[in-house]
Design a protein around this motif. Structure first.
Motif, PDB file in Angstrom:
ATOM      1  N   GLY A   1       0.809  -1.212   0.000  1.00 19.97           N
ATOM      2  CA  GLY A   1       0.000   0.000   0.000  1.00 19.97           C
ATOM      3  C   GLY A   1       0.843   1.262   0.000  1.00 19.97           C
ATOM      4  N   MET A   2       0.197   2.404   0.253  1.00 17.40           N
ATOM      5  CA  MET A   2       0.868   3.694   0.210  1.00 17.40           C
ATOM      6  C   MET A   2       1.905   3.837   1.327  1.00 17.40           C
ATOM      7  N   GLY A   3       1.582   3.344   2.507  1.00 19.21           N
ATOM      8  CA  GLY A   3       2.524   3.454   3.613  1.00 19.21           C
ATOM      9  C   GLY A   3       3.813   2.717   3.341  1.00 19.21           C
ATOM     10  N   TYR A   4       3.716   1.508   2.823  1.00 16.21           N
ATOM     11  CA  TYR A   4       4.908   0.716   2.496  1.00 16.21           C
ATOM     12  C   TYR A   4       5.689   1.370   1.360  1.00 16.21           C
ATOM     13  N   THR A   5       4.972   1.943   0.405  1.00  9.85           N
ATOM     14  CA  THR A   5       5.623   2.643  -0.702  1.00  9.85           C
ATOM     15  C   THR A   5       6.358   3.881  -0.208  1.00  9.85           C
TER      16      THR A   5
ATOM     17  N   VAL B   1      11.493   6.785   1.149  1.00  7.09           N
ATOM     18  CA  VAL B   1      12.379   7.436   2.118  1.00  7.09           C
ATOM     19  C   VAL B   1      13.714   6.713   2.195  1.00  7.09           C
ATOM     20  N   ASN B   2      13.693   5.407   2.209  1.00  9.14           N
ATOM     21  CA  ASN B   2      14.926   4.621   2.308  1.00  9.14           C
ATOM     22  C   ASN B   2      15.835   4.817   1.102  1.00  9.14           C
ATOM     23  N   ASN B   3      15.247   5.167  -0.050  1.00 10.70           N
ATOM     24  CA  ASN B   3      16.026   5.309  -1.285  1.00 10.70           C
ATOM     25  C   ASN B   3      16.219   6.765  -1.710  1.00 10.70           C
ATOM     26  N   ASN B   4      15.898   7.718  -0.800  1.00  9.32           N
ATOM     27  CA  ASN B   4      15.980   9.146  -1.152  1.00  9.32           C
ATOM     28  C   ASN B   4      15.252   9.429  -2.462  1.00  9.32           C
ATOM     29  N   ASP B   5      14.102   8.815  -2.611  1.00  8.79           N
ATOM     30  CA  ASP B   5      13.315   8.931  -3.843  1.00  8.79           C
ATOM     31  C   ASP B   5      12.452  10.191  -3.755  1.00  8.79           C
ATOM     32  N   TYR B   6      13.047  11.358  -4.085  1.00  9.39           N
ATOM     33  CA  TYR B   6      12.333  12.629  -3.972  1.00  9.39           C
ATOM     34  C   TYR B   6      11.030  12.651  -4.774  1.00  9.39           C
ATOM     35  N   PRO B   7      11.037  12.273  -6.045  1.00 16.44           N
ATOM     36  CA  PRO B   7       9.785  12.347  -6.820  1.00 16.44           C
ATOM     37  C   PRO B   7       8.660  11.528  -6.205  1.00 16.44           C
TER      38      PRO B   7
ATOM     39  N   MET C   1       8.446  10.478  -3.017  1.00 20.76           N
ATOM     40  CA  MET C   1       8.091  11.066  -1.717  1.00 20.76           C
ATOM     41  C   MET C   1       7.172  12.265  -1.894  1.00 20.76           C
ATOM     42  N   GLN C   2       7.521  13.148  -2.821  1.00 22.89           N
ATOM     43  CA  GLN C   2       6.704  14.334  -3.053  1.00 22.89           C
ATOM     44  C   GLN C   2       5.298  13.952  -3.501  1.00 22.89           C
ATOM     45  N   ALA C   3       5.204  12.972  -4.392  1.00 23.06           N
ATOM     46  CA  ALA C   3       3.890  12.579  -4.887  1.00 23.06           C
ATOM     47  C   ALA C   3       3.044  11.955  -3.778  1.00 23.06           C
ATOM     48  N   VAL C   4       3.657  11.108  -2.952  1.00 22.62           N
ATOM     49  CA  VAL C   4       2.920  10.468  -1.858  1.00 22.62           C
ATOM     50  C   VAL C   4       2.463  11.518  -0.850  1.00 22.62           C
ATOM     51  N   PHE C   5       3.371  12.408  -0.435  1.00 22.75           N
ATOM     52  CA  PHE C   5       3.005  13.462   0.510  1.00 22.75           C
ATOM     53  C   PHE C   5       1.901  14.344  -0.056  1.00 22.75           C
ATOM     54  N   LEU C   6       1.994  14.640  -1.347  1.00 23.29           N
ATOM     55  CA  LEU C   6       0.992  15.500  -1.963  1.00 23.29           C
ATOM     56  C   LEU C   6      -0.377  14.832  -1.959  1.00 23.29           C
ATOM     57  N   VAL C   7      -0.422  13.562  -2.312  1.00 22.69           N
ATOM     58  CA  VAL C   7      -1.695  12.839  -2.320  1.00 22.69           C
ATOM     59  C   VAL C   7      -2.283  12.784  -0.914  1.00 22.69           C
ATOM     60  N   ILE C   8      -1.437  12.504   0.079  1.00 16.61           N
ATOM     61  CA  ILE C   8      -1.915  12.443   1.466  1.00 16.61           C
ATOM     62  C   ILE C   8      -2.459  13.798   1.917  1.00 16.61           C
ATOM     63  N   THR C   9      -1.698  14.863   1.641  1.00 17.84           N
ATOM     64  CA  THR C   9      -2.107  16.201   2.076  1.00 17.84           C
ATOM     65  C   THR C   9      -3.409  16.628   1.424  1.00 17.84           C
ATOM     66  N   LEU C  10      -3.504  16.459   0.115  1.00 16.55           N
ATOM     67  CA  LEU C  10      -4.720  16.857  -0.585  1.00 16.55           C
ATOM     68  C   LEU C  10      -5.912  16.014  -0.157  1.00 16.55           C
ATOM     69  N   ALA C  11      -5.677  14.751   0.156  1.00 11.42           N
ATOM     70  CA  ALA C  11      -6.768  13.897   0.624  1.00 11.42           C
ATOM     71  C   ALA C  11      -7.297  14.378   1.967  1.00 11.42           C
ATOM     72  N   VAL C  12      -6.384  14.759   2.865  1.00 10.06           N
ATOM     73  CA  VAL C  12      -6.811  15.271   4.177  1.00 10.06           C
ATOM     74  C   VAL C  12      -7.570  16.584   4.019  1.00 10.06           C
ATOM     75  N   LEU C  13      -7.063  17.480   3.174  1.00  9.74           N
ATOM     76  CA  LEU C  13      -7.745  18.758   2.956  1.00  9.74           C
ATOM     77  C   LEU C  13      -9.122  18.545   2.339  1.00  9.74           C
ATOM     78  N   ALA C  14      -9.210  17.647   1.365  1.00 16.01           N
ATOM     79  CA  ALA C  14     -10.499  17.381   0.724  1.00 16.01           C
ATOM     80  C   ALA C  14     -11.493  16.794   1.710  1.00 16.01           C
TER      81      ALA C  14
END
Length: 327
Positions: A277-281, A286-292, A294-307
């Motif tokens: 799932g998203m948490g495991y992803t 984070v473990n691989n310094n995967d900025y793109p 990480m940004q996409a996951v954080f963005l989806v989480i943030t927008l979901a909470v705001l919505a």
């Protein structure tokens, strides 16, 4: 309409701030994802000049100074382009998200809804019939809520996969089955999801029950409830139409936040069960310094909470018209 526009403006500003933080925070983390890719390429042979900028653009990290990167990031977000994932290189981030978000929404979403329905229902009845044997459910469920997610997950994993081998140990489905809407895959996915879902329900139902029970006890002391009883209304009508309707308002806000965080999944639970799932992803990113990613996951989480919070604000305005009054 004025109430709606005011809320839209507030959440638009909150979304912009979330986008800005989502851009800058990962860049403060030590490590350079471009160098990680270049080091992998160097193992296969010499890396040509100019490859650094090419890899940065390919990963969606932008080029030039920080302001130019920020503008490129906003344009990419508007186009739903997040670059390539480092963890799953060269898979696009959007493909990775599509592959994991459905697992989390189905599992954590349904488990959260089930927890809320059971908790609010039992809390309503326990508050209405306070002092009866139903109050005995509160300490037991509260104890389960106090137990850490990972400990309960490990305990259930041991009991139901080692002592009584009823459920699969890990994963989201049997790798030998063909992914698709077929009986074998759906049965396998359901079997792998039952134990993680049970963990979520047992860990969270007590909080909803206790909160609703306490609000019911407080609401039953209000004058409008006493007036409804004095009118001779049926007890069920008083309980649901007067007491429960007002007691559930604080839980509605909590439910909105819970629905928003459904997208993030239960990180520790997904790690314990190796659930895709998203948490495991997010942990993998984070473990691989995967900025793109990480940004996409954080963005989806943030927008979901705001919505989710925006929808609950609208629901509040419908249930309690006093919240629509400007101060």
């Amino acid at each position: 309409m004025r109430y709606l526009l005011r809320k839209l403006g507030f959440y638009a500003v909150a979304a912009w701030l979330a986008l800005t933080l989502n851009f800058f925070l990962p860049r403060l983390i030590p490590g350079d994802p471009v160098e990680i890719i270049l080091s992998r390429l160097q193992q296969q042979g010499p890396v040509p000049d100019g490859m650094h900028d090419a890899v940065a653009r390919m990963l969606g990290l932008g080029h030039g100074n920080l302001l130019v990167q920020y503008w490129d990031y906003l344009v990419s977000v508007a186009q739903l382009k997040f670059g390539l994932s480092i963890s799953y290189f060269p898979t696009p981030v959007t493909t990775v998200l599509r592959g994991c978000i459905l697992w989390t929404v189905v599992l954590v979403g349904l488990a959260t809804v089930i927890s809320v329905v059971i908790g609010l229902t039992l809390g309503t009845v326990a508050g209405w019939k306070r002092g009866t044997w139903l109050d005995g459910l509160v300490p037991a469920t509260t104890f389960l809520t106090a137990v850490p997610y990972f400990w309960l997950a490990l305990l259930l994993l041991y009991l139901f996969t080692e002592v009584w081998p009823v459920f699969p140990q890990n994963g989201g489905y049997d790798p030998s089955t063909e992914i698709g809407f077929n009986g074998a895959f759906l049965t396998s996915a359901l079997g792998h999801a039952l134990l993680p879902a049970l963990t979520i329900v047992l860990s969270s139902v007590g909080g909803w029950l206790l909160g609703m029970r306490n609000m019911m006890v407080s609401t039953l002391a209000e004058d409008y409830v006493a007036a409804a009883e004095a009118k001779g209304l049926r007890p069920r009508t008083v309980m649901l139409g007067y007491a429960a309707r007002n007691a559930v308002l604080p839980s509605a806000a909590g439910f909105a936040i819970s629905l928003g965080f459904v997208i993030s999944g239960s990180l520790v639970m997904e790690i314990v069960f190796s659930y895709p799932g998203m948490g495991y992803t997010l942990l993998t990113a984070v473990n691989n310094n995967d900025y793109p990613l990480m940004q996409a996951v954080f963005l989806v989480i943030t927008l979901a909470v705001l919505a989710a919070n925006f929808l609950v604000d609208l629901l509040y305005g419908f249930v309690d018209p006093r919240t629509r009054q400007a101060r």
